[in-house]
Design a protein around this motif. Structure first.
Motif, PDB file in Angstrom:
ATOM      1  N   ASN A 101       0.808  -1.220   0.000  1.00 49.80           N
ATOM      2  CA  ASN A 101       0.000   0.000   0.000  1.00 49.80           C
ATOM      3  C   ASN A 101       0.839   1.265   0.000  1.00 49.80           C
ATOM      4  O   ASN A 101       0.407   2.294  -0.537  1.00 49.80           O
ATOM      5  CB  ASN A 101      -0.951  -0.022   1.198  1.00 49.80           C
ATOM      6  CG  ASN A 101      -2.117  -0.972   0.998  1.00 49.80           C
ATOM      7  OD1 ASN A 101      -3.092  -0.658   0.332  1.00 49.80           O
ATOM      8  ND2 ASN A 101      -2.011  -2.161   1.567  1.00 49.80           N
ATOM      9  N   ILE A 102       2.026   1.228   0.578  1.00 51.62           N
ATOM     10  CA  ILE A 102       2.927   2.373   0.465  1.00 51.62           C
ATOM     11  C   ILE A 102       3.343   2.563  -0.986  1.00 51.62           C
ATOM     12  O   ILE A 102       3.353   3.689  -1.511  1.00 51.62           O
ATOM     13  CB  ILE A 102       4.151   2.187   1.379  1.00 51.62           C
ATOM     14  CG1 ILE A 102       3.744   2.316   2.846  1.00 51.62           C
ATOM     15  CG2 ILE A 102       5.234   3.218   1.053  1.00 51.62           C
ATOM     16  CD1 ILE A 102       4.824   1.939   3.827  1.00 51.62           C
ATOM     17  N   LEU A 103       3.673   1.449  -1.659  1.00 51.23           N
ATOM     18  CA  LEU A 103       4.042   1.536  -3.078  1.00 51.23           C
ATOM     19  C   LEU A 103       2.855   2.009  -3.920  1.00 51.23           C
ATOM     20  O   LEU A 103       3.035   2.764  -4.884  1.00 51.23           O
ATOM     21  CB  LEU A 103       4.533   0.180  -3.572  1.00 51.23           C
ATOM     22  CG  LEU A 103       5.853  -0.331  -2.986  1.00 51.23           C
ATOM     23  CD1 LEU A 103       6.206  -1.688  -3.565  1.00 51.23           C
ATOM     24  CD2 LEU A 103       6.987   0.666  -3.232  1.00 51.23           C
ATOM     25  N   ARG A 104       1.646   1.580  -3.563  1.00 51.20           N
ATOM     26  CA  ARG A 104       0.478   2.005  -4.331  1.00 51.20           C
ATOM     27  C   ARG A 104       0.251   3.502  -4.186  1.00 51.20           C
ATOM     28  O   ARG A 104      -0.113   4.188  -5.158  1.00 51.20           O
ATOM     29  CB  ARG A 104      -0.770   1.250  -3.878  1.00 51.20           C
ATOM     30  CG  ARG A 104      -1.984   1.562  -4.748  1.00 51.20           C
ATOM     31  CD  ARG A 104      -3.275   1.098  -4.124  1.00 51.20           C
ATOM     32  NE  ARG A 104      -3.405  -0.349  -4.097  1.00 51.20           N
ATOM     33  CZ  ARG A 104      -4.494  -0.967  -3.639  1.00 51.20           C
ATOM     34  NH1 ARG A 104      -5.506  -0.264  -3.158  1.00 51.20           N
ATOM     35  NH2 ARG A 104      -4.571  -2.286  -3.644  1.00 51.20           N
ATOM     36  N   ILE A 105       0.454   4.039  -2.981  1.00 49.96           N
ATOM     37  CA  ILE A 105       0.305   5.482  -2.771  1.00 49.96           C
ATOM     38  C   ILE A 105       1.345   6.244  -3.585  1.00 49.96           C
ATOM     39  O   ILE A 105       1.044   7.266  -4.210  1.00 49.96           O
ATOM     40  CB  ILE A 105       0.416   5.820  -1.276  1.00 49.96           C
ATOM     41  CG1 ILE A 105      -0.805   5.276  -0.522  1.00 49.96           C
ATOM     42  CG2 ILE A 105       0.527   7.332  -1.063  1.00 49.96           C
ATOM     43  CD1 ILE A 105      -0.726   5.438   0.983  1.00 49.96           C
ATOM     44  N   LEU A 106       2.578   5.744  -3.608  1.00 46.16           N
ATOM     45  CA  LEU A 106       3.611   6.391  -4.411  1.00 46.16           C
ATOM     46  C   LEU A 106       3.286   6.285  -5.900  1.00 46.16           C
ATOM     47  O   LEU A 106       3.557   7.218  -6.670  1.00 46.16           O
ATOM     48  CB  LEU A 106       4.971   5.746  -4.115  1.00 46.16           C
ATOM     49  CG  LEU A 106       5.506   5.939  -2.692  1.00 46.16           C
ATOM     50  CD1 LEU A 106       6.809   5.174  -2.511  1.00 46.16           C
ATOM     51  CD2 LEU A 106       5.707   7.415  -2.373  1.00 46.16           C
ATOM     52  N   ILE A 154      13.289   8.004  -3.911  1.00 45.46           N
ATOM     53  CA  ILE A 154      13.586   7.393  -5.209  1.00 45.46           C
ATOM     54  C   ILE A 154      12.467   7.700  -6.211  1.00 45.46           C
ATOM     55  O   ILE A 154      12.730   8.002  -7.382  1.00 45.46           O
ATOM     56  CB  ILE A 154      13.780   5.875  -5.053  1.00 45.46           C
ATOM     57  CG1 ILE A 154      15.009   5.575  -4.203  1.00 45.46           C
ATOM     58  CG2 ILE A 154      13.903   5.198  -6.421  1.00 45.46           C
ATOM     59  CD1 ILE A 154      15.196   4.105  -3.879  1.00 45.46           C
ATOM     60  N   THR A 155      11.219   7.612  -5.750  1.00 48.13           N
ATOM     61  CA  THR A 155      10.088   7.920  -6.628  1.00 48.13           C
ATOM     62  C   THR A 155      10.130   9.365  -7.098  1.00 48.13           C
ATOM     63  O   THR A 155       9.852   9.674  -8.265  1.00 48.13           O
ATOM     64  CB  THR A 155       8.762   7.644  -5.901  1.00 48.13           C
ATOM     65  OG1 THR A 155       8.719   6.270  -5.495  1.00 48.13           O
ATOM     66  CG2 THR A 155       7.570   7.942  -6.807  1.00 48.13           C
ATOM     67  N   TYR A 156      10.499  10.270  -6.207  1.00 53.83           N
ATOM     68  CA  TYR A 156      10.592  11.692  -6.558  1.00 53.83           C
ATOM     69  C   TYR A 156      11.640  11.909  -7.656  1.00 53.83           C
ATOM     70  O   TYR A 156      11.426  12.708  -8.583  1.00 53.83           O
ATOM     71  CB  TYR A 156      10.942  12.502  -5.313  1.00 53.83           C
ATOM     72  CG  TYR A 156      11.210  13.960  -5.591  1.00 53.83           C
ATOM     73  CD1 TYR A 156      10.165  14.854  -5.845  1.00 53.83           C
ATOM     74  CD2 TYR A 156      12.518  14.451  -5.602  1.00 53.83           C
ATOM     75  CE1 TYR A 156      10.412  16.187  -6.109  1.00 53.83           C
ATOM     76  CE2 TYR A 156      12.772  15.783  -5.863  1.00 53.83           C
ATOM     77  CZ  TYR A 156      11.721  16.649  -6.119  1.00 53.83           C
ATOM     78  OH  TYR A 156      11.964  17.969  -6.374  1.00 53.83           O
TER      79      TYR A 156
END
Length: 271
Positions: A61-66, A160-162
């Motif tokens: 769910n953290i990855l889904r939010i990102l 990393i996503t940013y």
């Protein structure tokens, strides 16, 4: 006037159905954990529930939010992730408190290094900042250690996503990892049951709700021609759920060995 009147009546009904579906999407995912949470509180025995289930759902769910920052999907799915993260943290808090209260004279483990003067942790001098002992990963003695780990993971993946948010390949890979990680949801519980040769302490209601929800979700993906990886991951979830239900049948009708709960002498079955 009759068709117009009928249309005027159908519009609010469609809105109510849409709101109901959105509410079910947001809160439906946490429903299977309510009976498990109540069982753990009632029996004061968290041995039958694998906290790695919480780890899988937190990561997914953290990855889904990102992923939402790269591709704006429906807001109910975003809120579902937020509610699920809160629910998993509550489950971790309860399981940690119950497990520690039942353990006697056991060395305390932590994610972050403690002060050498801490009598509870009794950390040796010159201890490194993080405890990377894989044998005790995600088996710490304080709820705050889990929170620190989750915040560290969120900070690193968020940074990393940013940096790679403009890369469509990265965004699509991030979305796939979120879905695939969620598809692995039942694997920790499956392995835990295999280790114990028993499903004692595990809420069968939770698994039945998993199975019904995953089956509905997979059928929805297939009928609506969702991306291929969604359907594959959904089918994988259903197969894992079926395997856990088979464990329930086999270990109840053909017990492999007597399950010893030396740390929980007064524990009873969750169901």
């Amino acid at each position: 006037m009759e068709p117009g009147g009928l249309e005027w009546l159908l519009v609010p009904m469609q809105q109510l159905v849409a709101w109901g579906a959105a509410g079910a999407m947001v809160f439906g995912g946490v429903v299977p954990y309510i009976p498990q949470y109540r069982d753990i509180r009632r029996t004061q025995n968290a041995e039958g529930f694998s906290t790695y289930v919480c780890l899988v759902l937190l990561v997914a769910n953290i990855l889904r939010i990102l992923f939402w920052f790269g591709r704006r999907f429906e807001s109910p799915l975003l809120w579902q992730s937020i509610i699920m993260i809160i629910t998993m943290l509550l489950m971790l808090k309860l399981c940690t408190e119950v497990r520690v209260s039942n353990e006697l004279n056991v060395k305390r483990r932590s994610f972050a290094a403690a002060d050498s003067k801490d009598e509870e942790i009794k950390a040796p001098p010159k201890r490194s900042y993080l405890d990377f002992d894989l044998n005790y990963f995600w088996h710490w003695s304080k709820f705050t250690d889990y929170v620190q780990c989750v915040l560290t993971f969120t900070g690193v993946t968020g940074y990393i996503t940013y940096l790679w948010l403009d890369s469509s390949l990265f965004v699509e890979t991030l979305g796939f990892l979120a879905v695939f990680t969620e598809a692995m949801l039942g694997v920790p519980q499956l392995y835990r049951n295999y280790q114990n040769r028993s499903t004692e302490g595990m809420s069968i209601k939770m698994v039945l709700m998993w199975s019904s929800g995953d089956t509905f979700k997979t059928v929805y993906f297939i009928l609506n021609q969702a991306p291929f990886q969604f359907s594959i991951c959904g089918l994988l979830q259903v197969f894992v759920d079926i395997a856990i239900l088979l464990q329930v049948y086999l270990y109840s009708h053909y017990p492999q060995k007597p399950v010893s709960h030396t740390a929980h002498p007064a524990s009873t079955k969750a169901l």
